[in-house]
Design an enzyme around this catalytic site. Sequence first.
Site, PDB file in Angstrom:
ATOM      1  N   GLU A 163      -1.144  -9.130  -0.831  1.00 42.08           N
ATOM      2  CA  GLU A 163      -2.585  -9.204  -0.546  1.00 42.08           C
ATOM      3  C   GLU A 163      -3.447  -9.362  -1.648  1.00 42.08           C
ATOM      4  O   GLU A 163      -4.355 -10.214  -2.045  1.00 42.08           O
ATOM      5  CB  GLU A 163      -3.227  -8.288   0.450  1.00 42.08           C
ATOM      6  CG  GLU A 163      -2.424  -8.409   2.140  1.00 42.08           C
ATOM      7  CD  GLU A 163      -3.187  -7.459   2.751  1.00 42.08           C
ATOM      8  OE1 GLU A 163      -4.145  -7.824   3.700  1.00 42.08           O
ATOM      9  OE2 GLU A 163      -2.617  -6.257   2.547  1.00 42.08           O
ATOM     10  N   GLU A 195       4.085  -5.822   7.246  1.00 38.38           N
ATOM     11  CA  GLU A 195       3.367  -4.592   8.033  1.00 38.38           C
ATOM     12  C   GLU A 195       3.651  -4.617   9.485  1.00 38.38           C
ATOM     13  O   GLU A 195       3.610  -3.502  10.005  1.00 38.38           O
ATOM     14  CB  GLU A 195       1.737  -5.110   7.822  1.00 38.38           C
ATOM     15  CG  GLU A 195       1.047  -4.679   6.448  1.00 38.38           C
ATOM     16  CD  GLU A 195       1.168  -6.066   5.588  1.00 38.38           C
ATOM     17  OE1 GLU A 195       2.100  -6.763   5.789  1.00 38.38           O
ATOM     18  OE2 GLU A 195       0.700  -5.809   4.446  1.00 38.38           O
ATOM     19  N   GLY A 197       0.394  -4.990   1.011  1.00 38.42           N
ATOM     20  CA  GLY A 197      -0.711  -4.978   0.235  1.00 38.42           C
ATOM     21  C   GLY A 197      -0.629  -5.463  -1.292  1.00 38.42           C
ATOM     22  O   GLY A 197      -1.529  -6.001  -1.801  1.00 38.42           O
ATOM     23  N   ALA A 252       0.755  -1.387  -0.037  1.00 41.48           N
ATOM     24  CA  ALA A 252       0.019  -0.110   0.060  1.00 41.48           C
ATOM     25  C   ALA A 252       0.840   1.422  -0.097  1.00 41.48           C
ATOM     26  O   ALA A 252       2.139   1.265   0.166  1.00 41.48           O
ATOM     27  CB  ALA A 252      -0.817  -0.040   1.319  1.00 41.48           C
TER      28      ALA A 252
END
Length: 696
Positions: A105, A125, A102, A63
């Site tokens: 993910e 993370e 992310g 992210a």
Amino acid sequence: MTEEAGIAIGDGIATITLDNPPVNALGAGLRGALMTALGAALHDPGVQVIVLTAAGRTWPAGADIREFGRPPEAPSLPELCQAVAGSAKPVIAALHGMVLGGGLELALAARVRLAEPGTELGLPEVTLGILPGAGGTQRLPRLIGAKRALGLMLSGLPIGAARAEELGLVDAVTEGGSAAAAERLARAYLAGEAELPEVEEQRRRVDPGAWLLAVAAARSGLGDPQLPAPGRIIDCVEAALLLPEDEGFAFERAAFEDLVATSEAAALRHAFLAERRAAKQPDLAHVKPREIHNVGVVGGGLMGAGIATALLGAGCSVTLVERDGEALAAGLARVATHHERAVAKGRLSPEAREAEWARLAGATGLAALAGSDLVIEAAYEDEAVKAGIFAELDRVARPGAVLATNTSYLDVNRIAAATARPGDVIGLHFFSPVQAMRLVEVVVGAETAPDVIASAFALARRIGKVAVRAGVCDGFIGNRILTAYRTAADFLLEDGASPYEIDRAMVAWGFPAGPYQVLDMAGLDISWARRRRLAATRDPARRYVAIGDRLCEAGRLGRKAGKGYYLYPERAWQGVEDPDVLALIAAEREARGIVAREVTAAEIQDRVLAAMANEGARILEEGIAARPSDIDLVMLLGYGFPRWRGGPMLAADQAGLLALRKRLVDYAREEEAFWRPAALWEELIKNGRKFADLND
Ligand code: TC6
């Protein structure tokens, strides 16, 4: 930034290419573009399979860290991942580069994952104080089992493509580019020649007993963590088993939102960005660094040998110079020991060691450095010694060679003045042990040439270190703040706290060790010598705590002497509290007419932070550091400042500048010169700003 998700459709295949340099971070722009492209592929009746790939050097590395802490923008990453996972048409993710956070993910939401050799996958993370909040805690354990998923998420460390294939995290590792392989698979699937793995089949691997055992084991392994993220990750993995799927996702989302708003997560993000920001030197943007291949290292002690080892590892040829054959042999032996350890730990192959060793030469005179592109002096910390070496280097070094001193306190301008080429002279302050410490302070003298500074930054990056620019003053950034820290601690010591209470308070605050434990470890004589060096210039009106001197006079030089602030029976690693030290401190108080008062752990922590941040503010005012985040970085990487507190300047922001300044004003009534708040506090407070606002 392009922030595109280009789509190309042909033969029933929609290929969506993510493009957001440099690392394809999944910011709002890219998420929106991907959602649009996905919608187009889903609505196009001609499309039967979707290939998701990324342009440039990597699949999304996560992210967009810069977006955390700001109002969320749709579509969110969880929404995007749900859209991919819920796609009626199979999605094949073609992975390369760093598939992180992310980004992983997003890949987990796809039906198939293909990777190239060299791809690395991970969920870092936890290192940012958060958790995979876009379905990762739910999908990963279903795919590879709870135990392995927890291992990845709690360590934050990436794994290679081959290991990922073993675990079932990727379906195949393919040569010749993952995008091409994905297209081949899509074509074969459309031709009825290949099957795609079924998501449901993967879920059938779930063994609830093993899952709950893994959760329990992870929980018991947590101990008493100072950060909440690991515990919340384990909770989410448990929820993935015990809750219905949509409730599991909601559980994860709520945990993510809690964590991302914590001050710890803000501090960890700050630390990440501070590291990248430190490399940015706007005045050097167009300056070409000098070529550096042959490096001379003067001094083969702990520092010199560590520096030589790091340079060899980066491909440089190194000449190590010592004053005589015996010292040289010892220096070379230190390098050999570093190599042996690296081979034993599997960090260096025996062949690479041979190659590195072949690039190492030894000499007993500086004349051997005539061909060096860079010389790093790591001799005894004494100005006369260093000036002597630089005067001789000036005679032997080739024109254009960079001449660096690894001093930790001394005046780089005066060392440069020993040469007729001060523009070539710079400070490179490495930290010990060099192989473990990532920080280098790049100390820029009054006359240091821009391309010499650029060379120092380039070299630091090459040897895997983080360079932080500092100006010339006693102790530069780090040791100057350390001095303020120790001074605040010494005042408390004389006022009534014991060294043990101070150490315990700072360990409880997050430091790996307290100031007196560190002094004992380093040897009390080092700071004693420095105090004696500065004695002549010390302002007699300033408060001076002589307890450290008294200990040294009593032969208590620290762990190496078996006693310092602590006692080390039989040279034990951990010291024990010593009543003799308390008696010595009590006598010192009495001699000064000080009546010991009660000091709480909170007061110790408050005063230490105020002292460090105030010194940081002075350092900024004087231009010794360019930005508050550079100061934070030095303290995080070089001095054990807890990363999750972000460094003294961020911690000051978080504590509130008004409150901290008020404390400084109060303390200044006791000792004006040390505690007087720097003018910068007032300026920031009056304009409603924080130190962090000065970073960009
Ligand atoms: C996450 O994904 C959470 C998901 C849950 C959502 C609900 N964001 O490090 P470099 C920039 S958490 C924004 O010098 P390298 C970096 O600032 C995230 N920017 O390159 C720099 O910008 P500059 C999980 C990012 O080759 C430039 O890219 N992901 C991000 O030495 C180059 O970076 C991570 O924690 C980002 N995520 O190393 C991975 N990543 O040029 C973090 C990089 O303006 N990233 N930038 O200064 C890394 O570990 C490394 O950047 C790397 C590349 C290994 C990908």
